[in-house]
Design a protein around this motif. Structure first.
Motif, PDB file in Angstrom:
ATOM      1  N   SER A 153       1.747   4.397  -5.575  1.00 50.89           N
ATOM      2  CA  SER A 153       0.998   5.344  -4.753  1.00 50.89           C
ATOM      3  C   SER A 153       0.709   6.618  -5.547  1.00 50.89           C
ATOM      4  N   PHE A 154      -0.358   7.266  -5.216  1.00 52.32           N
ATOM      5  CA  PHE A 154      -0.737   8.530  -5.852  1.00 52.32           C
ATOM      6  C   PHE A 154       0.131   9.653  -5.300  1.00 52.32           C
ATOM      7  N   LEU A 155       0.730  10.400  -6.200  1.00 52.16           N
ATOM      8  CA  LEU A 155       1.544  11.551  -5.812  1.00 52.16           C
ATOM      9  C   LEU A 155       0.797  12.820  -6.204  1.00 52.16           C
ATOM     10  N   ASP A 156       0.487  13.643  -5.231  1.00 51.24           N
ATOM     11  CA  ASP A 156      -0.248  14.871  -5.490  1.00 51.24           C
ATOM     12  C   ASP A 156       0.740  15.991  -5.788  1.00 51.24           C
ATOM     13  N   GLY A 157       0.634  16.579  -6.967  1.00 48.41           N
ATOM     14  CA  GLY A 157       1.539  17.669  -7.305  1.00 48.41           C
ATOM     15  C   GLY A 157       1.543  17.975  -8.792  1.00 48.41           C
ATOM     16  N   ILE A 158       2.395  18.876  -9.192  1.00 47.60           N
ATOM     17  CA  ILE A 158       2.507  19.287 -10.594  1.00 47.60           C
ATOM     18  C   ILE A 158       3.281  18.228 -11.369  1.00 47.60           C
ATOM     19  N   GLU A 159       2.710  17.780 -12.496  1.00 46.33           N
ATOM     20  CA  GLU A 159       3.394  16.808 -13.343  1.00 46.33           C
ATOM     21  C   GLU A 159       4.177  17.542 -14.425  1.00 46.33           C
ATOM     22  N   VAL A 160       5.429  17.135 -14.600  1.00 49.35           N
ATOM     23  CA  VAL A 160       6.277  17.763 -15.618  1.00 49.35           C
ATOM     24  C   VAL A 160       7.001  16.693 -16.426  1.00 49.35           C
ATOM     25  N   SER A 161       7.429  17.104 -17.602  1.00 52.52           N
ATOM     26  CA  SER A 161       8.170  16.223 -18.496  1.00 52.52           C
ATOM     27  C   SER A 161       9.440  16.945 -18.935  1.00 52.52           C
ATOM     28  N   SER A 218      -5.482  17.433 -22.979  1.00 50.78           N
ATOM     29  CA  SER A 218      -4.522  17.920 -21.988  1.00 50.78           C
ATOM     30  C   SER A 218      -3.904  19.212 -22.501  1.00 50.78           C
ATOM     31  N   GLN A 219      -3.320  19.963 -21.567  1.00 50.41           N
ATOM     32  CA  GLN A 219      -2.496  21.107 -21.932  1.00 50.41           C
ATOM     33  C   GLN A 219      -1.042  20.749 -21.655  1.00 50.41           C
ATOM     34  N   GLU A 220      -0.181  21.101 -22.577  1.00 48.53           N
ATOM     35  CA  GLU A 220       1.252  20.880 -22.396  1.00 48.53           C
ATOM     36  C   GLU A 220       1.908  22.258 -22.472  1.00 48.53           C
ATOM     37  N   ILE A 221       2.341  22.751 -21.336  1.00 45.12           N
ATOM     38  CA  ILE A 221       2.787  24.136 -21.226  1.00 45.12           C
ATOM     39  C   ILE A 221       4.305  24.173 -21.106  1.00 45.12           C
ATOM     40  N   HIS A 232       9.617  13.715  -8.126  1.00 41.44           N
ATOM     41  CA  HIS A 232       9.593  12.257  -7.988  1.00 41.44           C
ATOM     42  C   HIS A 232       9.520  11.651  -9.385  1.00 41.44           C
ATOM     43  N   PHE A 233      10.448  10.762  -9.678  1.00 40.68           N
ATOM     44  CA  PHE A 233      10.534  10.134 -10.999  1.00 40.68           C
ATOM     45  C   PHE A 233       9.363   9.176 -11.215  1.00 40.68           C
ATOM     46  N   ILE A 234       8.745   9.252 -12.401  1.00 37.30           N
ATOM     47  CA  ILE A 234       7.656   8.339 -12.772  1.00 37.30           C
ATOM     48  C   ILE A 234       8.149   7.300 -13.773  1.00 37.30           C
ATOM     49  N   GLU A 235       8.695   7.768 -14.893  1.00 40.23           N
ATOM     50  CA  GLU A 235       9.186   6.840 -15.911  1.00 40.23           C
ATOM     51  C   GLU A 235      10.033   7.587 -16.924  1.00 40.23           C
ATOM     52  N   CYS A 236      10.732   6.811 -17.758  1.00 41.03           N
ATOM     53  CA  CYS A 236      11.572   7.377 -18.811  1.00 41.03           C
ATOM     54  C   CYS A 236      11.176   6.772 -20.148  1.00 41.03           C
ATOM     55  N   ASN A 237      11.028   7.626 -21.153  1.00 36.72           N
ATOM     56  CA  ASN A 237      10.721   7.176 -22.514  1.00 36.72           C
ATOM     57  C   ASN A 237      11.966   7.329 -23.373  1.00 36.72           C
ATOM     58  N   THR A 238      12.475   6.213 -23.911  1.00 38.21           N
ATOM     59  CA  THR A 238      13.688   6.288 -24.739  1.00 38.21           C
ATOM     60  C   THR A 238      13.371   6.417 -26.219  1.00 38.21           C
ATOM     61  N   CYS A 239      12.082   6.291 -26.600  1.00 32.88           N
ATOM     62  CA  CYS A 239      11.639   6.578 -27.974  1.00 32.88           C
ATOM     63  C   CYS A 239      10.378   7.433 -27.888  1.00 32.88           C
ATOM     64  N   PRO A 240      10.510   8.688 -27.457  1.00 36.84           N
ATOM     65  CA  PRO A 240       9.329   9.533 -27.262  1.00 36.84           C
ATOM     66  C   PRO A 240       8.698   9.951 -28.582  1.00 36.84           C
ATOM     67  N   GLY A 241       7.460  10.425 -28.496  1.00 33.35           N
ATOM     68  CA  GLY A 241       6.782  10.928 -29.690  1.00 33.35           C
ATOM     69  C   GLY A 241       7.549  12.064 -30.330  1.00 33.35           C
ATOM     70  N   LEU A 242       7.562  12.077 -31.666  1.00 28.74           N
ATOM     71  CA  LEU A 242       8.340  13.094 -32.385  1.00 28.74           C
ATOM     72  C   LEU A 242       7.516  13.819 -33.451  1.00 28.74           C
ATOM     73  N   THR A 243       6.189  13.821 -33.299  1.00 23.57           N
ATOM     74  CA  THR A 243       5.397  14.657 -34.187  1.00 23.57           C
ATOM     75  C   THR A 243       5.627  16.114 -33.798  1.00 23.57           C
ATOM     76  N   GLU A 244       5.220  17.025 -34.665  1.00 23.39           N
ATOM     77  CA  GLU A 244       5.442  18.439 -34.365  1.00 23.39           C
ATOM     78  C   GLU A 244       4.711  18.879 -33.091  1.00 23.39           C
ATOM     79  N   ALA A 245       3.606  18.174 -32.756  1.00 18.40           N
ATOM     80  CA  ALA A 245       2.838  18.517 -31.567  1.00 18.40           C
ATOM     81  C   ALA A 245       3.317  17.777 -30.324  1.00 18.40           C
ATOM     82  N   ILE A 280       5.703  16.412 -27.162  1.00 21.75           N
ATOM     83  CA  ILE A 280       6.321  17.220 -26.098  1.00 21.75           C
ATOM     84  C   ILE A 280       7.779  17.534 -26.390  1.00 21.75           C
ATOM     85  N   LEU A 281       8.578  16.523 -26.752  1.00 12.97           N
ATOM     86  CA  LEU A 281      10.011  16.779 -26.939  1.00 12.97           C
ATOM     87  C   LEU A 281      10.275  17.786 -28.070  1.00 12.97           C
ATOM     88  N   PRO A 282       9.631  17.671 -29.240  1.00 10.21           N
ATOM     89  CA  PRO A 282       9.820  18.722 -30.248  1.00 10.21           C
ATOM     90  C   PRO A 282       9.391  20.107 -29.775  1.00 10.21           C
TER      91      PRO A 282
END
Length: 326
Positions: free
Chosen positions: A196-204, A239-242, A284-297, A299-301
């Motif tokens: 289902s579509f969840l209307d709201g702010i998406e965060v990581s 996208s913007q990642e703030i 509301h939980f969407i998903e989990c990444n156990t090997c996320p991107g690790l470039t300098e740009a 999100i996790l770095p």
């Protein structure tokens, strides 16, 4: 004596090019005064180590070793930066565990569980974690569009169940679009999840092992120019990642605690990132990444930087955690 570290990169999916970029960043930032670091390309057709002068040396998959200039190199640890299979779905973890080689990501079962959106959500729901309403389809199932819409409503998201978060995903606004969207997802996987579509702010929220403690990093807000956070939004700048997210301190604390709870419930390790949408004031939980991107740009770095953790420290701690917990 320095430990030999293989930085695993590549993989067998559409995201292999992003993984190569992540692996290159890890290679550059791991401290060379502490480790002997090697680029290990894990591709469908071949496994090989690439040296600084761009020479390729075949990896012996029987024992995960490589011979360079007649010197046999055995690896003490693998730094896993493979997105998708075989690095994020547990296959490479199980292989390395049978050889007695520690690696930086979650263990094989935990990786397989978190990679399977349907199974991961099913487990977390039992612990009171809020998620979207969902409907599951396997390849070959008859498709009743009315039943799907009754369960999840419109608009909704149709996703490949085990294909990361960037491919095989569509936003469906009309019933007439449903079957085509399902067919699109089935090109990436033989299982489909419709949410289902969840209307709201998406965060990581990144969660890591830091100073021997499970630690949530500062929250990132995702603002995409597209319909959703797809490949173009994630990797092509649409996208913007703030960081930190433009949410209240109370909401930031709430979602960080939720992310740490999920890390503990699923018994994860290493560097992870979970996605949430604040819907009706609750994450509301969407998903989990156990090997996320690790470039300098990535999100996790970005989050680590906001927390005052440099990439050398971030990657070094991941290796130390792997070595000490095996």
């Amino acid at each position: 004596m320095k430990k030999n570290i293989a930085v695993l990169m590549g993989g067998y999916t559409s995201e292999f090019e992003i993984s190569l970029k992540s692996g290159e960043v890890v290679y550059q930032y791991l401290p060379k005064d502490k480790y002997n670091v090697y680029r290990a390309h894990i591709l469908k057709d071949e496994w090989f180590v690439v040296t600084d002068n761009q020479e390729k040396h075949k990896i012996d998959s029987a024992n995960f070793s490589v011979k360079i200039e007649n010197k046999l190199i055995r690896f003490d640890c693998a730094f896993n930066t493979i997105h998708g299979t075989p690095g994020e779905d547990g296959l490479i973890q199980a292989y390395l565990q049978t050889l007695g080689i520690p690696q930086t990501a979650s263990d094989y079962y935990q990786s397989a569980l978190s990679f399977n959106k349907r199974d991961c959500i099913s487990v977390l729901k039992a612990y009171g974690i809020r998620t979207a309403d969902n409907f599951f389809i396997n390849k070959g199932d008859s498709i009743n569009v009315d039943d799907i819409i009754t369960k999840v409503g419109l608009p909704c998201f149709v996703k490949a169940n085990r294909a990361g978060s960037s491919f095989g995903i569509s936003k469906v606004k009309k019933a007439s679009e449903m079957k085509e969207a399902i067919a699109h997802s089935l090109k990436e996987d033989d299982e489909v999840i419709i949410e289902s579509f969840l209307d709201g702010i998406e965060v990581s929220v990144g969660v890591i092992n830091h100073n021997g403690k499970i630690t949530a990093l500062p929250v990132t807000e995702i603002v995409t120019e597209n319909e959703f956070f797809d490949y173009e939004a994630k990797y092509l700048g649409q996208s913007q990642e703030i960081t930190p997210a433009r949410i209240s301190d109370e909401d930031a604390s709430k979602v960080k605690k939720q992310a740490e709870k999920i890390f503990k419930i699923l018994k994860l390790k290493g560097l992870t990132r979970s996605e949430f949408i604040f819907h009706n004031g609750e994450p509301h939980f969407i998903e989990c990444n156990t090997c996320p991107g690790l470039t300098e740009a990535s999100i996790l770095p970005q989050q680590a930087k906001a927390a005052g953790i440099g990439l050398t420290q971030l990657f070094d701690e991941a290796v130390e955690t792997a070595l000490n917990s095996f």
